[in-house]
Design a protein around this motif. Structure first.
Motif, short mmCIF file in Angstrom:
data_model
loop_
_atom_site.label_atom_id
_atom_site.label_comp_id
_atom_site.label_asym_id
_atom_site.label_seq_id
_atom_site.Cartn_x
_atom_site.Cartn_y
_atom_site.Cartn_z
N ALA A 121 0.84 -1.20 0.00
CA ALA A 121 0.00 0.00 0.00
C ALA A 121 0.88 1.25 0.00
O ALA A 121 0.54 2.26 -0.64
CB ALA A 121 -0.93 0.00 1.22
N ALA A 122 2.00 1.19 0.70
CA ALA A 122 2.91 2.35 0.73
C ALA A 122 3.42 2.66 -0.68
O ALA A 122 3.48 3.83 -1.09
CB ALA A 122 4.07 2.07 1.68
N ALA A 123 3.77 1.61 -1.43
CA ALA A 123 4.26 1.82 -2.80
C ALA A 123 3.15 2.34 -3.69
O ALA A 123 3.35 3.28 -4.48
CB ALA A 123 4.83 0.51 -3.34
N VAL A 124 1.96 1.75 -3.59
CA VAL A 124 0.81 2.21 -4.39
C VAL A 124 0.54 3.68 -4.10
O VAL A 124 0.37 4.50 -5.01
CB VAL A 124 -0.45 1.37 -4.07
N SER A 125 0.51 4.01 -2.83
CA SER A 125 0.22 5.38 -2.43
C SER A 125 1.27 6.34 -3.00
O SER A 125 0.93 7.39 -3.54
CB SER A 125 0.20 5.48 -0.90
N ALA A 126 2.55 5.95 -2.90
CA ALA A 126 3.61 6.84 -3.37
C ALA A 126 3.50 7.08 -4.87
O ALA A 126 3.59 8.22 -5.35
CB ALA A 126 4.98 6.24 -3.02
N TYR A 127 3.29 6.02 -5.64
CA TYR A 127 3.12 6.19 -7.10
C TYR A 127 1.91 7.07 -7.41
O TYR A 127 1.96 7.95 -8.27
CB TYR A 127 2.94 4.83 -7.78
N ALA A 128 0.80 6.82 -6.72
CA ALA A 128 -0.42 7.59 -6.99
C ALA A 128 -0.22 9.05 -6.59
O ALA A 128 -0.62 9.97 -7.32
CB ALA A 128 -1.61 6.98 -6.26
N ARG A 129 0.40 9.29 -5.44
CA ARG A 129 0.63 10.68 -5.00
C ARG A 129 1.56 11.40 -5.97
O ARG A 129 1.36 12.58 -6.27
CB ARG A 129 1.23 10.69 -3.59
N ALA A 130 2.56 10.68 -6.48
CA ALA A 130 3.47 11.30 -7.45
C ALA A 130 2.70 11.71 -8.70
O ALA A 130 2.84 12.83 -9.20
CB ALA A 130 4.59 10.32 -7.80
N ARG A 131 1.87 10.80 -9.20
CA ARG A 131 1.09 11.10 -10.40
C ARG A 131 0.19 12.31 -10.15
O ARG A 131 0.12 13.23 -10.98
CB ARG A 131 0.28 9.86 -10.78
N LEU A 132 -0.47 12.33 -9.01
CA LEU A 132 -1.39 13.44 -8.70
C LEU A 132 -0.63 14.76 -8.53
O LEU A 132 -1.18 15.83 -8.80
CB LEU A 132 -2.19 13.13 -7.42
N ALA A 133 0.64 14.66 -8.10
CA ALA A 133 1.44 15.87 -7.91
C ALA A 133 2.07 16.34 -9.22
O ALA A 133 2.82 17.31 -9.22
CB ALA A 133 2.53 15.60 -6.86
N GLY A 134 1.79 15.65 -10.33
CA GLY A 134 2.28 16.12 -11.61
C GLY A 134 3.56 15.46 -12.09
O GLY A 134 4.15 15.91 -13.07
N HIS A 135 4.01 14.42 -11.41
CA HIS A 135 5.11 13.64 -11.94
C HIS A 135 4.52 12.70 -13.00
O HIS A 135 3.65 11.89 -12.67
CB HIS A 135 5.75 12.76 -10.85
N GLU A 144 -7.69 1.04 -9.97
CA GLU A 144 -8.49 2.27 -10.09
C GLU A 144 -9.13 2.66 -8.76
O GLU A 144 -9.22 3.85 -8.42
CB GLU A 144 -9.53 2.10 -11.20
N ILE A 145 -9.57 1.66 -8.00
CA ILE A 145 -10.10 1.93 -6.65
C ILE A 145 -9.00 2.58 -5.80
O ILE A 145 -9.23 3.56 -5.09
CB ILE A 145 -10.60 0.62 -6.00
N GLN A 146 -7.80 2.02 -5.90
CA GLN A 146 -6.70 2.53 -5.09
C GLN A 146 -6.35 3.96 -5.45
O GLN A 146 -6.13 4.81 -4.59
CB GLN A 146 -5.49 1.59 -5.24
N SER A 147 -6.32 4.24 -6.75
CA SER A 147 -6.05 5.60 -7.20
C SER A 147 -7.10 6.56 -6.64
O SER A 147 -6.77 7.64 -6.14
CB SER A 147 -6.05 5.63 -8.73
N ALA A 148 -8.36 6.16 -6.72
CA ALA A 148 -9.45 7.03 -6.26
C ALA A 148 -9.35 7.28 -4.76
O ALA A 148 -9.61 8.39 -4.28
CB ALA A 148 -10.80 6.39 -6.61
N ILE A 149 -8.96 6.26 -4.00
CA ILE A 149 -8.84 6.44 -2.54
C ILE A 149 -7.74 7.46 -2.22
O ILE A 149 -7.92 8.37 -1.41
CB ILE A 149 -8.56 5.10 -1.83
N VAL A 150 -6.58 7.30 -2.87
CA VAL A 150 -5.47 8.21 -2.58
C VAL A 150 -5.87 9.65 -2.88
O VAL A 150 -5.50 10.58 -2.17
CB VAL A 150 -4.21 7.79 -3.37
N GLU A 151 -6.69 9.83 -3.91
CA GLU A 151 -7.11 11.18 -4.26
C GLU A 151 -8.21 11.68 -3.29
O GLU A 151 -8.15 12.80 -2.80
CB GLU A 151 -7.62 11.20 -5.71
N LEU A 152 -9.18 10.83 -3.03
CA LEU A 152 -10.32 11.22 -2.19
C LEU A 152 -9.90 11.53 -0.76
O LEU A 152 -10.39 12.47 -0.13
CB LEU A 152 -11.38 10.11 -2.21
N ARG A 153 -8.96 10.75 -0.24
CA ARG A 153 -8.61 10.90 1.18
C ARG A 153 -7.87 12.20 1.47
O ARG A 153 -7.62 12.53 2.63
CB ARG A 153 -7.80 9.68 1.66
#
Lengths: 276, 101, 280
Positions: free
Chosen positions: A122-136, C131-140
């Motif tokens: 989950a930590a890795a998933v979160s980091a990749y997703a946060r990076a993408r959302l931050a514009g990386h 996709e669920i995981q992506s949505a959670i990271v954004e929503l939270r």
């Protein structure tokens, strides 16, 4: 003694080969763990951080010695990505993250469950997703296996996913032998069913029909990339980096596949009913 | 898996949509909706192959105690016994008739 | 002396769980079974589908707070996620995110009873989970996303990773949380590594009590509707945590780099490592 899945003789070298050649001129950064390779450089003038999970035969975790994504790999990826997010927080152009994917599975073991491998991934998933959302810009290049939880943690959060057009590239939720045992079917039966059910199939063409891949990249050798292969992949990566516009931070472009009609229909109806 | 369809004589009465049960081992889900078909139009998906005669029996048994309403009924069955099937269908009919009049 | 009738949460169906949590009269189910959005893949494999594909989505309020709730039905195909069920959860979270962006705070509650990807829809289940995981990271970032794992199935596979992304996790003693199911580990690694019939071992390592004391979940509750409700409400009122569990990287990474793996692990040593680091 029963023989169990032991990948030691067959630990894939593909990821290592592609990483080594793509990052030959780049600065290698020491990862938190030996199974994690990190290199910083440029593609077409854009700063990039390449990331690879590779086999570490000496890992202190015996169930994660053949390239599996385990406890250290999950948290280690998170650390390397988080580091890039923090380093670029004040710069308008954020470096791209490029995941070279060749992961046979998540690590299956008692220590892994006991110590919360789900949280490490989950930590890795979160980091990749946060990076993408931050514009990386986040790009995945599948050069070998991209299996299940391992792929979720390393690659599946990318803006763009590319795969080498090669039969050794495989995306799936579970290896065929294990899937056969779990669904009480023979491997032959699975293949027969998969012919009519593309999401179950193990071949890359069926996977491509789901619309999750940006494109397949033709190469001369997926195992030992030639100079021309490396040039082609660099061109593909450069094209993707030009193509990913600021604000293109979501995954919705994955919904266009021929075999994802239900995924679209569900969202369409949900939206209609949401505010009704 | 078998798919079966029975069209049975029925009487017009007010019903509302109803759903009971779930598709778990030994159970089934039964969905009822109003219909303009003029009959009880029963569509069955069952995991048990070759069970048409058994389904006909259950339906006739229910018809022996009540007149079916005009409706569309959908059944998703995961190897339920005739007793459970009858119970779920009767529950669904009861729910469909509740407050509907 | 007061007496209270305890109503079990575990025995409730997915739909009834949501009804039990939401404020009376506030529940509005989206994509109901009457929309007939069944799996496009199961029937061609000879498997009987379910009208809601095993996932129930509803909007409503919880103690007055706007929420969207997604509940997975443990009884259908082991709570596995296929294309439709996965898209229902992802789509609902995506819409909650839009709602927050419009300035209407909407939190999410996930009732997780799932073995993970439905193997009959393998790659589309896996894609939906991403996709669920992506949505959670954004929503939270806007509102808490709360995961509840009560049993009977527990939360496994890709969805255990999803649980690890939640702002808060609530478990019962009967719940289990782990990446790989016991049978799969035994198949892959051998019975000496993980004996899937050894219930004490499995519950000791992955059950709600151990997950709570080792800090991998936030609340440990009994199997009672009122208690689960109270716990979800309490988590909601805490708002977005300063740092999500998935993003507190340094400490767990350092601890896991010092583990002595010459001995096999047990619940006590796991607890020690996760809360204080390896014994010197």
């Amino acid at each position: 003694m029963t023989a169990f899945n032991d990948n030691s003789a067959t630990a894939s070298q593909r990821g290592r080969h592609w990483f080594d050649t793509l990052t030959a001129e780049m600065d290698c950064r020491e990862g938190a763990v030996p199974s994690l390779r990190i290199a910083d450089g440029e593609i077409a003038g854009r700063a990039c951080r390449f990331l690879l999970v590779q086999a570490d035969p000496d890992s202190r975790y015996p169930r994660a010695r053949h390239g599996e994504v385990g406890l250290l790999e999950g948290w280690g990826l998170a650390e390397a990505i988080d580091d890039a997010i923090r380093a670029d927080a004040d710069t308008p152009i954020r470096r791209a993250l490029i995941a070279i994917v060749d992961v046979p599975s998540q690590a299956y073991g008692r220590r892994e469950e006991a110590l919360g491998i789900h949280q490490a991934l989950a930590a890795a998933v979160s980091a990749y997703a946060r990076a993408r959302l931050a514009g990386h810009p986040v790009i995945s290049l599948l050069v070998g296996k991209a299996m299940s939880g391992a792929f979720l943690a390393h690659g599946y959060q990318a803006n763009r996913i590319f795969a080498l057009a090669d039969s050794g590239v495989q995306v799936h939720a579970m290896g065929k032998a294990a899937a056969a045992r779990v669904t009480l079917r023979s491997e032959e039966e699975l293949d027969r069913l998969a012919a009519d059910v593309p999401p179950m199939a193990y071949d890359l063409e069926s996977y491509a029909s789901l619309g999750l891949l940006e494109s397949l990249v033709e190469v001369e050798s997926a195992d030992a990339p030639s100079g021309a292969d490396i040039d082609r992949v660099r061109t593909v990566l450069a094209g993707a980096l030009r193509n990913i516009q600021p604000g293109d931070t979501g995954l919705s472009r994955r919904l266009d596949g021929d075999n994802r009609q239900a995924s679209r229909r569900v969202r369409e109806l949900l939206r209609e009913q949401w505010s009704a | 898996m078998d798919t079966l369809n029975f069209k049975r004589p029925a009487r017009a009465e007010a019903i509302r949509p109803a759903l009971v049960g779930y598709v778990g081992s030994g159970d089934l889900e039964v969905m009822i909706e109003p219909s303009s078909a003029g009959c009880a139009d029963i569509h069955i998906h069952t995991s048990t192959d070759g069970s048409e005669a058994r389904w006909r029996q259950v339906i006739e048994l229910i018809e022996s105690v009540m007149k079916l309403p005009v409706m569309r009924m959908d059944i998703h069955d995961f190897a339920a016994t005739p007793g459970v099937i009858r119970l779920r269908i009767e529950q669904a009919l009861e729910l469909a008739r509740e407050d509907a009049a | 002396m007061t007496t209270r009738t305890q109503t079990g949460f575990i025995d409730l169906s997915a739909r009834k769980r949501i009804a039990a949590l939401l404020d009376e009269g506030s529940m509005r189910e989206l994509l109901t079974p009457f929309d007939r959005l069944t799996s496009p893949w199961l029937e061609r494999q000879g498997i009987v589908p379910q009208f809601d594909d095993g996932v129930v989505i509803a909007r409503g309020t919880l103690d007055g707070t706007a929420v969207v709730v997604a509940a997975i039905e443990a009884s259908f195909q082991g709570g596995s996620l296929g294309e439709v069920g996965g898209a229902k959860i992802a789509g609902a979270l995506e819409l909650a995110l839009e709602e927050n962006r419009r300035g209407n705070p909407t939190a999410a509650v996930l009732l997780l009873e799932t073995g993970g990807v439905r193997l009959q829809e393998a790659n589309l289940g896996l894609a939906a989970i991403a996709e669920i995981q992506s949505a959670i990271v954004e929503l939270r970032q806007y509102q808490p996303v709360i995961g509840v794992i009560t049993g009977p199935v527990g939360c496994f596979g890709g969805m255990s990773i999803t649980a690890g992304l939640c702002s808060y996790l609530i478990m019962t003693r009967e719940g289990r949380l782990g990446l790989n199911g016991p049978q799969v580990i035994e198949q892959e690694a051998g019975v000496a590594e993980y004996d899937s019939r050894d219930r004490a071992l499995i519950w000791g390592l992955t059950g709600g009590a151990q997950r709570h004391t080792s800090g991998l979940v936030d609340a440990f509750v009994e199997d009672d509707v009122a208690v689960v409700h109270q716990s979800v409400t309490a988590c909601l009122s805490l708002g977005v945590p300063a740092e999500h569990r998935s993003d507190a990287i340094a400490t767990p990474l350092a601890r896991l780099q010092q583990v002595d793996t010459r001995e096999q692990i047990d619940a006590a040593s796991a607890l020690q490592i996760l809360t204080q680091g390896a014994a010197k």
